[in-house]
Design an enzyme around this catalytic site. Structure first.
Site, PDB file in Angstrom:
ATOM      1  N   ASP A 135       0.583  -1.102  -0.025  1.00  0.00           N
ATOM      2  CA  ASP A 135       0.148   0.052   0.116  1.00  0.00           C
ATOM      3  C   ASP A 135       0.931   1.160   0.004  1.00  0.00           C
ATOM      4  O   ASP A 135       0.297   2.336  -0.764  1.00  0.00           O
ATOM      5  CB  ASP A 135      -0.858   0.074   1.213  1.00  0.00           C
ATOM      6  CG  ASP A 135      -1.948   1.006   1.387  1.00  0.00           C
ATOM      7  OD1 ASP A 135      -2.326   1.486   0.302  1.00  0.00           O
ATOM      8  OD2 ASP A 135      -2.007   1.844   2.290  1.00  0.00           O
ATOM      9  N   CYS A 191     -15.834  -5.254 -17.564  1.00  0.00           N
ATOM     10  CA  CYS A 191     -17.064  -4.377 -17.051  1.00  0.00           C
ATOM     11  C   CYS A 191     -18.149  -4.404 -18.068  1.00  0.00           C
ATOM     12  O   CYS A 191     -19.255  -4.682 -17.961  1.00  0.00           O
ATOM     13  CB  CYS A 191     -16.865  -3.075 -16.709  1.00  0.00           C
ATOM     14  SG  CYS A 191     -15.928  -3.214 -14.897  1.00  0.00           S
ATOM     15  N   CYS A 194     -21.830  -2.859 -17.999  1.00  0.00           N
ATOM     16  CA  CYS A 194     -22.034  -2.646 -16.766  1.00  0.00           C
ATOM     17  C   CYS A 194     -21.460  -1.337 -15.932  1.00  0.00           C
ATOM     18  O   CYS A 194     -20.876  -1.046 -15.844  1.00  0.00           O
ATOM     19  CB  CYS A 194     -21.707  -3.932 -15.932  1.00  0.00           C
ATOM     20  SG  CYS A 194     -22.143  -3.938 -14.051  1.00  0.00           S
ATOM     21  N   CYS A 201     -22.009   4.279  -5.899  1.00  0.00           N
ATOM     22  CA  CYS A 201     -21.197   5.692  -5.328  1.00  0.00           C
ATOM     23  C   CYS A 201     -22.349   6.534  -4.845  1.00  0.00           C
ATOM     24  O   CYS A 201     -22.910   7.293  -5.775  1.00  0.00           O
ATOM     25  CB  CYS A 201     -20.225   5.860  -6.141  1.00  0.00           C
ATOM     26  SG  CYS A 201     -19.304   7.254  -4.986  1.00  0.00           S
ATOM     27  N   CYS A 217     -14.816  11.115  -2.529  1.00  0.00           N
ATOM     28  CA  CYS A 217     -15.159   9.672  -2.026  1.00  0.00           C
ATOM     29  C   CYS A 217     -15.043   9.799  -0.540  1.00  0.00           C
ATOM     30  O   CYS A 217     -14.326  10.206  -0.060  1.00  0.00           O
ATOM     31  CB  CYS A 217     -13.781   8.736  -2.509  1.00  0.00           C
ATOM     32  SG  CYS A 217     -13.655   7.200  -1.938  1.00  0.00           S
TER      33      CYS A 217
HETATM   34  C1  B12 Z   1      -4.520   6.589  -2.897  1.00  0.00           C
HETATM   35  C2  B12 Z   1      -5.395   5.353  -2.472  1.00  0.00           C
HETATM   36  C3  B12 Z   1      -6.715   5.452  -2.212  1.00  0.00           C
HETATM   37  C4  B12 Z   1      -7.459   6.795  -2.506  1.00  0.00           C
HETATM   38  C5  B12 Z   1      -7.638   7.057  -3.832  1.00  0.00           C
HETATM   39  C6  B12 Z   1      -8.362   5.789  -4.528  1.00  0.00           C
HETATM   40  C7  B12 Z   1      -8.169   5.840  -6.266  1.00  0.00           C
HETATM   41  N1  B12 Z   1      -9.113   4.982  -6.727  1.00  0.00           N
HETATM   42  O1  B12 Z   1      -7.387   6.425  -6.845  1.00  0.00           O
HETATM   43  C8  B12 Z   1      -8.712   6.590  -1.637  1.00  0.00           C
HETATM   44  C9  B12 Z   1      -8.331   7.041  -0.057  1.00  0.00           C
HETATM   45  C10 B12 Z   1      -9.831   7.326  -2.074  1.00  0.00           C
HETATM   46  C11 B12 Z   1      -8.660   5.105  -1.424  1.00  0.00           C
HETATM   47  C12 B12 Z   1      -9.807   4.244  -1.424  1.00  0.00           C
HETATM   48  C13 B12 Z   1      -9.880   2.913  -1.300  1.00  0.00           C
HETATM   49  N2  B12 Z   1      -9.040   2.143  -1.368  1.00  0.00           N
HETATM   50 CO1  B12 Z   1      -7.063   2.674  -1.637  1.00  0.00          CO
HETATM   51  N3  B12 Z   1      -5.291   2.946  -2.247  1.00  0.00           N
HETATM   52  C14 B12 Z   1      -4.852   4.171  -2.750  1.00  0.00           C
HETATM   53  C15 B12 Z   1      -3.313   3.817  -3.152  1.00  0.00           C
HETATM   54  C16 B12 Z   1      -2.350   4.284  -2.034  1.00  0.00           C
HETATM   55  C17 B12 Z   1      -2.819   4.350  -4.196  1.00  0.00           C
HETATM   56  C18 B12 Z   1      -3.998   4.350  -5.686  1.00  0.00           C
HETATM   57  C19 B12 Z   1      -3.520   5.282  -6.719  1.00  0.00           C
HETATM   58  O2  B12 Z   1      -2.441   5.269  -7.235  1.00  0.00           O
HETATM   59  N4  B12 Z   1      -4.621   5.900  -7.282  1.00  0.00           N
HETATM   60  C20 B12 Z   1      -4.312   6.608  -8.449  1.00  0.00           C
HETATM   61  C21 B12 Z   1      -5.289   6.182  -9.583  1.00  0.00           C
HETATM   62  C22 B12 Z   1      -5.131   6.950 -10.835  1.00  0.00           C
HETATM   63  O3  B12 Z   1      -4.732   4.834 -10.038  1.00  0.00           O
HETATM   64  P1  B12 Z   1      -5.580   3.399  -9.802  1.00  0.00           P
HETATM   65  O4  B12 Z   1      -6.303   3.429  -8.630  1.00  0.00           O
HETATM   66  O5  B12 Z   1      -4.749   2.394  -9.806  1.00  0.00           O
HETATM   67  O6  B12 Z   1      -6.323   3.603 -11.059  1.00  0.00           O
HETATM   68  C23 B12 Z   1      -5.895   2.814 -12.340  1.00  0.00           C
HETATM   69  C24 B12 Z   1      -7.092   2.550 -13.116  1.00  0.00           C
HETATM   70  O7  B12 Z   1      -8.046   3.648 -12.957  1.00  0.00           O
HETATM   71  C25 B12 Z   1      -6.430   2.735 -14.637  1.00  0.00           C
HETATM   72  N5  B12 Z   1      -7.141   3.379 -15.558  1.00  0.00           N
HETATM   73  C26 B12 Z   1      -7.430   4.557 -15.882  1.00  0.00           C
HETATM   74  N6  B12 Z   1      -8.003   4.661 -16.881  1.00  0.00           N
HETATM   75  C27 B12 Z   1      -8.163   3.717 -17.554  1.00  0.00           C
HETATM   76  C28 B12 Z   1      -8.994   3.052 -18.378  1.00  0.00           C
HETATM   77  C29 B12 Z   1      -9.281   1.868 -18.814  1.00  0.00           C
HETATM   78  C30 B12 Z   1     -10.307   1.468 -19.879  1.00  0.00           C
HETATM   79  C31 B12 Z   1      -8.724   0.894 -17.692  1.00  0.00           C
HETATM   80  C32 B12 Z   1      -8.862  -0.547 -18.215  1.00  0.00           C
HETATM   81  C33 B12 Z   1      -8.064   1.081 -16.801  1.00  0.00           C
HETATM   82  C34 B12 Z   1      -7.854   2.901 -16.602  1.00  0.00           C
HETATM   83  O8  B12 Z   1      -5.320   3.337 -14.482  1.00  0.00           O
HETATM   84  C35 B12 Z   1      -4.762   3.793 -13.162  1.00  0.00           C
HETATM   85  C36 B12 Z   1      -3.308   3.684 -12.935  1.00  0.00           C
HETATM   86  O9  B12 Z   1      -3.013   2.227 -12.489  1.00  0.00           O
HETATM   87  C37 B12 Z   1      -3.176   2.011  -3.163  1.00  0.00           C
HETATM   88  C38 B12 Z   1      -1.857   1.553  -2.801  1.00  0.00           C
HETATM   89  C39 B12 Z   1      -1.041   1.645  -4.140  1.00  0.00           C
HETATM   90  N7  B12 Z   1       0.162   1.762  -3.551  1.00  0.00           N
HETATM   91  O10 B12 Z   1      -1.312   1.546  -5.081  1.00  0.00           O
HETATM   92  C40 B12 Z   1      -4.691   1.928  -2.379  1.00  0.00           C
HETATM   93  C41 B12 Z   1      -5.389   0.917  -2.883  1.00  0.00           C
HETATM   94  C42 B12 Z   1      -5.949   1.231  -4.244  1.00  0.00           C
HETATM   95  N8  B12 Z   1      -6.652   0.773  -1.990  1.00  0.00           N
HETATM   96  C43 B12 Z   1      -7.164  -0.206  -1.816  1.00  0.00           C
HETATM   97  C44 B12 Z   1      -8.397  -0.542  -1.206  1.00  0.00           C
HETATM   98  C45 B12 Z   1      -8.972  -1.553  -0.598  1.00  0.00           C
HETATM   99  C46 B12 Z   1      -9.335   0.673  -0.999  1.00  0.00           C
HETATM  100  C47 B12 Z   1     -10.599   0.745  -0.448  1.00  0.00           C
HETATM  101  C48 B12 Z   1     -11.560  -0.333  -1.059  1.00  0.00           C
HETATM  102  C49 B12 Z   1     -10.925   1.093   1.077  1.00  0.00           C
HETATM  103  C50 B12 Z   1     -12.214   1.223   1.698  1.00  0.00           C
HETATM  104  N9  B12 Z   1     -12.328   2.208   2.086  1.00  0.00           N
HETATM  105  O11 B12 Z   1     -12.949   0.431   1.477  1.00  0.00           O
HETATM  106  C51 B12 Z   1     -11.175   2.087  -1.065  1.00  0.00           C
HETATM  107  C52 B12 Z   1     -11.697   1.964  -2.498  1.00  0.00           C
HETATM  108  C53 B12 Z   1     -12.115   3.330  -3.299  1.00  0.00           C
HETATM  109  C54 B12 Z   1     -11.934   3.068  -4.931  1.00  0.00           C
HETATM  110  N10 B12 Z   1     -12.824   2.796  -5.648  1.00  0.00           N
HETATM  111  O12 B12 Z   1     -10.674   3.265  -5.388  1.00  0.00           O
HETATM  112  C55 B12 Z   1      -6.567  -1.566  -2.361  1.00  0.00           C
HETATM  113  C56 B12 Z   1      -7.072  -2.188  -3.549  1.00  0.00           C
HETATM  114  C57 B12 Z   1      -7.308  -3.492  -3.734  1.00  0.00           C
HETATM  115  C58 B12 Z   1      -8.101  -3.834  -5.119  1.00  0.00           C
HETATM  116  N11 B12 Z   1      -8.595  -5.164  -4.996  1.00  0.00           N
HETATM  117  O13 B12 Z   1      -8.121  -3.144  -5.871  1.00  0.00           O
HETATM  118  C59 B12 Z   1      -5.125  -0.795  -2.514  1.00  0.00           C
HETATM  119  C60 B12 Z   1      -4.465  -1.367  -3.796  1.00  0.00           C
HETATM  120  C61 B12 Z   1      -4.292  -0.989  -1.298  1.00  0.00           C
HETATM  121  C62 B12 Z   1      -3.772  -2.253  -1.166  1.00  0.00           C
HETATM  122  N12 B12 Z   1      -2.599  -2.555  -1.206  1.00  0.00           N
HETATM  123  O14 B12 Z   1      -4.620  -3.359  -1.088  1.00  0.00           O
HETATM  124  N13 B12 Z   1      -7.699   4.518  -1.812  1.00  0.00           N
END
Ligand code: B12
Length: 230
Positions: A135, A191, A194, A201, A217
């Protein structure tokens, strides 16, 4: 030496992980999406996500571990029993996110990953270098786990395993050890049409599919905003 992937995976499952995958140490193919997200300010007050030295780590994994070859990605389930409707609907009760019902997951996954890395060192007979993250590292965990075949990217940004769902934590070992086999990436998304994950949310935090505006969020508002912490 190329270490047998099967042996590593069996050991990870023995240690209690539910998912394990191997991917080459390459930057996330979704790095651009990440940079756009930060550029748009959707990380809100989570300044660590926009730090230039941390962005460099996401762009070049060698900054994290020089000579890194492989990422061992793991998943640990946190699914809970369903809550009875009378409890869910009781206005006198608050709700706690399922991921927070148990012990702090960082404290559970990190020592297990260190044990796995120590086992790898002993079994490979090499003085391997490694780093363990759960994380808190500047690592795009969901994307690397998807590359390691652990699931697909949901429109709600969760990494979803086609059979297990999304209620699992992610952790990883960076290592300079090579393996004899690596996993195929999961599908980018499954997805289809869906939108249930978006519609569910209550604060409309998804401006687009796959993009979460953290500032809207509930998770962010309850754990990241300083005024709520006092
Ligand atoms: C910051 C963070 C948060 C923030 C922001 C979340 C977010 N969605 O960005 C907040 C505090 C809101 C949060 C909430 C939660 N989090 Co959090 N969080 C993180 C953290 C530290 C960084 C995530 C990040 O880089 N976000 C930036 C976005 C841009 O990146 P991303 O989420 O990976 O999104 C990717 C996709 O969107 C994709 N994408 C973009 N456009 C497109 C288009 C297409 C077509 C496709 C296919 C993909 C795609 O590219 C992005 C980059 O990889 C990670 C740990 C880590 N080091 O990765 C945990 C992590 C993501 N969190 C986690 C969890 C469990 C949660 C919560 C469920 C906790 C809860 N309260 O219940 C919620 C879920 C909310 C949600 N829907 O994300 C887990 C997720 C596990 C999983 N199975 O996915 C992680 C991995 C922690 C862990 N080590 O387990 N979190």
């Amino acid at each position: 030496m190329q270490f047998p992937a099967d042996r590593l995976k069996n050991r990870a499952l023995e240690l209690g992980f539910n998912l394990v995958g191997l991917t080459h140490a390459q930057p996330s193919p979704q790095l651009d999406a990440y940079l756009r997200w930060v550029e748009a300010g959707m990380h809100g007050s989570m300044g660590y996500l926009a730090r230039p030295d941390r962005l460099q780590r996401r762009e070049n994994l060698n900054v994290i571990l020089p000579g890194v070859q492989s990422l061992v990605m793991v998943g640990l389930d946190y699914s809970t029993l369903p809550i009875a409707p009378d409890i869910l609907d009781d206005p006198a009760r608050g709700r706690v996110a399922a991921y927070a019902w148990g012990l702090d997951y960082h404290d559970i996954l990190t020592p297990k990953l260190e044990r796995l890395a120590e086992w790898l060192r002993a079994e490979s007979g090499q003085s391997i270098s490694h780093r363990v993250y759960v994380d808190t590292g500047a690592v795009l965990e969901r994307s690397h786990a998807q590359q390691a075949g652990m699931g697909f990217m949901g429109k709600n940004t969760m990494l979803i395993h086609p059979r297990r769902g999304s209620t699992f934590f992610i952790g990883e070992i960076f290592t300079d050890l090579e393996f004899d086999a690596y996993d195929q990436p999961g599908r980018a998304t499954m997805c289809g049409n869906c939108t249930r994950g978006l519609n569910a949310c209550p604060t409309n935090a998804f401006p687009h599919p796959h993009v979460l505006d953290a500032r809207r969020c509930i998770s962010y508002l309850t754990i990241e905003i300083p005024t709520y912490k006092s």
